[in-house]
Every structure is written in C-alpha cells, then in structure tokens.
Design a protein around this motif. Structure first.
Motif: not given
Lengths: 250, 242
Positions: A39-44, A46-53, A55-59
C-alpha cells in the motif's frame, strides 16, 4: 531434567495451540507486512502517514521496518499467550495434581517448559524471516543486499528476544492457576510498553529495546539490549520457585 | 502387620470455614489394601493430598517407606503411583504416548518404557486405543489410561482417589485385579471412595472418615457393611450435634 525436557518437547510438538500460534504469527506477519508495504509503495497517503519515519524509506528497508513494528507487538502477544497456555493448561486440565509426588521435581518441569518454549520461539523466528524474505521477493525488491540481510538477521533476533520477554507469563499463569492470568499479564506488558515508549522511556525499557534496535540499531546501546536477558532469568527463577512451592489449596 | 508403606501421624490442615483434616493417623501396610470411605466433603481428597505432598500440613508427619515426606528423594517417589484428581491424559497425545510420558516422569529407563507401555495398555484393555488421542477417548477410557500410567511401573505404594467413579463394571473388575496382583507382590494400596464399591470391598482395612476425622473402621467381611458405615457416620453426627 532430561525426562522433563523429553516430556515437554513431546507435548509442545503435538499441541494444536502451538501449531496454530506458529501458523498465525508467521503467515499473519507476512500478510500484514506485505499488505502495508504494498500500500505504501502504491502511494496510499493514509498508510504512509501511519508509517511515520519509515514512510521515507523504500524497498527492503521499509519492508523490514514495518515487519519489525508488527513483530514487536504480535510476537510478544503470540508468545505470551502460548506460554500462558503451556503453563496454565496443567491447571485448566487438572493434570497438575499428577505432576506431584514424582521423582522429577516440579521446578524441573517448569524449567523444561521454559526451555522448550524458548527453543520453539527460535524455530518460529527462522520461519518468520523466511516468510518476510519471500514477501520482499514477491513485492519485487530483488535479491536482498547486505543491509537487507543484516535487517533480516535483526528480525530474527527481535523475534527470539520477544520470546525472552514473554517469560513473565509463565510465572503469572502459575500464580493465577490458569492461562488467563498469563494472557492478561502479556497484554498489560504490551500496553505499558507502548505507553512508556510514547512517554520517552525508550530503549532502557526491556520490552521496547529489541523493537527499537531492530528498526534502528544505532538507537539502542548494548547494555540496554542486554537488559532483555535479565527478564527470563528473573521470571524463570520465580516460576521455578512457584512450581517448587506449589500447593493445591485453591 | 508387616512393613509400612505409608504412615501418617496427627496430620492436620484446616481451611477457612473449618473444613479440612483435623488430626488423622493412618497406616498402609505392604501387601494390603486400605480403603478410606466417607461421604462427599468428608476430607478424603484433602487427606490424600496431604499424604502426597500436594498440600503442606499445619501439623503432623507423613512417612513413605519409613522416609519423612520432607526428605523423600527421587528413589522414593519413583516407587509411588497415584491418581488424585484428573488422570494424566494429555488430550493432544495418544494413549501410548501418554503412558510413555507417565513412565518418563517416573524415571523409568528409556529401554524399558516401550515394553512397560505395552503391558499397561494390555492390562487395562486399552490396546485398541494405543494410537488414539486422549481427546477423543471416553471419560471411562481416559480414567483407565490414567490408572494404567499409575500402575505400569509396579509401584510399592499406590494412592487412588475415587478411582472407579468414571469406570464401567468391566473397568472396575480390571482395576480390582490389577490392584490385587500388585498387593500380592507386596505393594500397599490406599484407595478412597464415597461408597463401598468393588474396590473398597477388596480392602483388608476400611477406615471411615467424617468431617476431617477418622471415626472408626468397618469389618470388610461384615454382612451389611453399608449399614454399618451409615451407623458410624450417623453416630458421629449425633455426637457433634450434642
């Protein structure tokens, strides 16, 4: 002790509760980690907001960070509930009375329960990192690089350390003469840990240290992590003493 | 009387409210069945728990084969078989594995366990359930399984609390035969019951317990021991009331 270990190993391997806990934790963590990361990879948002720090990471980095957060709570809960059952079932099934008046001391039976339980948590830890690695491959992150392998190794340690953190459930289940007390103590531990981490106690709190370390190794010092090892010794000793002094008076 | 397998002296443990055991002396000799008979709540289970270290007494002593309970080591406990409460029948294990577990907990040497379990299964007519998990056994067969685990290592002291409560008549006869065989080999047996069942009837001694005290004995060869039992209990109740 050999006899008690042999008996407890047979019981643990045959137990449906343990088999179910293994599948639920391994598959559950893989699915939740995979779903959140996808979901984060897809740019969601809400999920990115919940992931906090994270969210800036990848892979792999984001996947392993998400997995660490989930394992920190789900691992401790699963292990605590399972250990509460391993100990509390003797009271619930009434088999505790048959564990008296034996040449094998009850303290050895309690110790064997803890040893076999901890061996199981290590086995679960290996299954879990395989499941998380497969999840990363399925999401298309490619072969894990050196950093990702180190992250997977930390997840292995986090899972095994969560097993150590669950050991108070054995003592509480003994005091409460059943599994519910052990389960309640585990849930309380998780809630208290969450509150104290938010309050800033951080890595000096043994229940929080492994998760903080798995996400960011630099954030936790060796003495802070070593405190985790005190938990099974202290609560294991308390559980053994309670079993040795046990009376069927209530 | 021969050698004593079990001896309790002035054993006392009283719970809040006054129930419990109020100073009981009791002996179980080698080669003898001693039955303990009393109504529900008379203190039978509390007494058996005190005798096996499941409860600590406020006063009094227990000796097993002459050894004080506090100092009884593994060699003493390896020669004891007891069923007080639920049988050792873990639901997730089959009958054979449950018996192997019971043998291991008695420190039976590993090479001997398989043959011992075979004999245990055969003696209580459980061979057809050898690979059946205890979870799906009837309560009577679980009780048989528990009894097989108690008896398979041929203990010198056997303590059973209401062992026939879940058994069918065939199971009662099997248990009676199993106990008699071991008694003839020198074991001492203490068996409790709330009624004068088939097992109580093989006893050489029958002690009656009421409200935590031994109030008398019954003649196992008496013509109407049921009536004698109720007469003893009734007389004790009258004495307390007056």
């Amino acid at each position: 002790m050999t006899a008690a270990l042999a008996v407890e190993t047979r019981k643990l391997i045959a137990a449906r509760v343990v088999q179910t806990a293994t599948v639920l934790l391994v598959v559950g963590v893989a699915i939740m980690t995979g779903a959140l990361t996808a979901a984060a990879d897809a740019g969601n948002e809400q999920i990115l907001a919940k992931l906090g720090d994270l969210a800036g990471e990848h892979g792999w980095a984001r996947l392993l960070g998400v997995a660490a957060q989930i394992i920190a709570a789900a691992g401790l809960l699963t292990f605590g509930v399972t250990l509460a059952w391993v100990v509390g079932r003797e009271f619930a099934d009434g088999t505790i009375s048959a564990l008296f008046a034996l040449p094998v001391p009850r303290a050895s039976i309690a110790a064997a329960k803890l040893v076999v339980f901890l061996a199981w948590t290590v086995a679960v830890a290996f299954l879990l990192i395989v499941a998380v690695a497969i999840t990363g491959l399925v999401l298309g992150y490619g072969r894990p690089d050196g950093q990702a392998v180190a992250g997977l190794a930390r997840l292995l340690a986090l899972t095994a350390l969560s097993g150590l953190l669950a050991t108070p459930a054995a003592w509480v289940a003994t005091l409460g003469r059943g599994m519910l007390a052990g389960i309640a103590s585990t849930i309380t531990t998780i809630v208290v840990a969450e509150v104290l981490v938010v309050a800033g106690t951080g890595a000096w709190l043994p229940v929080a240290a492994p998760a903080l370390w798995a996400i960011d190794p630099a954030a936790v010092s060796a003495p802070q992590l070593a405190l985790v090892a005190l938990i099974p010794f202290v609560f294991g000793a308390l559980a053994m003493q309670s079993w040795a002094r046990l009376q069927l008076d209530r | 009387m021969g050698e004593l397998r079990l001896a309790a002296d002035a054993l006392r443990r009283v719970f809040a409210g006054g129930a419990g055991v109020h100073g009981i002396d009791l002996e179980v000799a080698a080669g003898q069945v001693h039955a303990l008979v009393g109504l529900n709540g008379a203190g039978k289970t509390t007494l058996l728990r005190l005798l096996l270290g499941m409860l600590r007494p406020e006063a009094g002593t227990v000796r097993i084969d002459g050894q004080d309970l506090h100092d009884a080591g593994p060699e003493i406990w390896a020669r004891v078989g007891h069923l007080v409460g639920a049988p050792l029948a873990y639901p997730e294990l089959d009958a054979r594995t449950n018996l192997a577990v019971a043998a291991r907990l008695r420190r039976v040497p590993t090479p001997l366990i398989s043959g011992m379990v075979d004999r245990g299964l055969a003696e209580l007519h459980l061979a057809e359930y050898a690979r059946v998990r205890a979870r799906v056994l009837s309560s009577g067969n679980r009780q048989r399984l528990g009894l097989a685990g108690v008896l398979q290592h041929d203990p010198d002291l056997i303590v059973l609390d209401e062992p026939t409560s879940a058994l069918d008549p065939a199971g009662v006869i099997l248990l009676r035969q199993a106990l008699l065989g071991r008694v003839h080999a020198g074991a001492g047996v203490l068996v409790s019951s709330h009624h004068l069942d088939e097992v109580a009837r093989i006893a050489a001694r029958i002690s009656v317990i009421n409200r935590g005290r031994l109030i008398g004995t019954l003649d196992p060869h008496g013509v109407d021991i049921e009536r004698a039992f109720f007469a003893l209990v009734h007389a004790d109740e009258e004495r307390r009331a007056s």
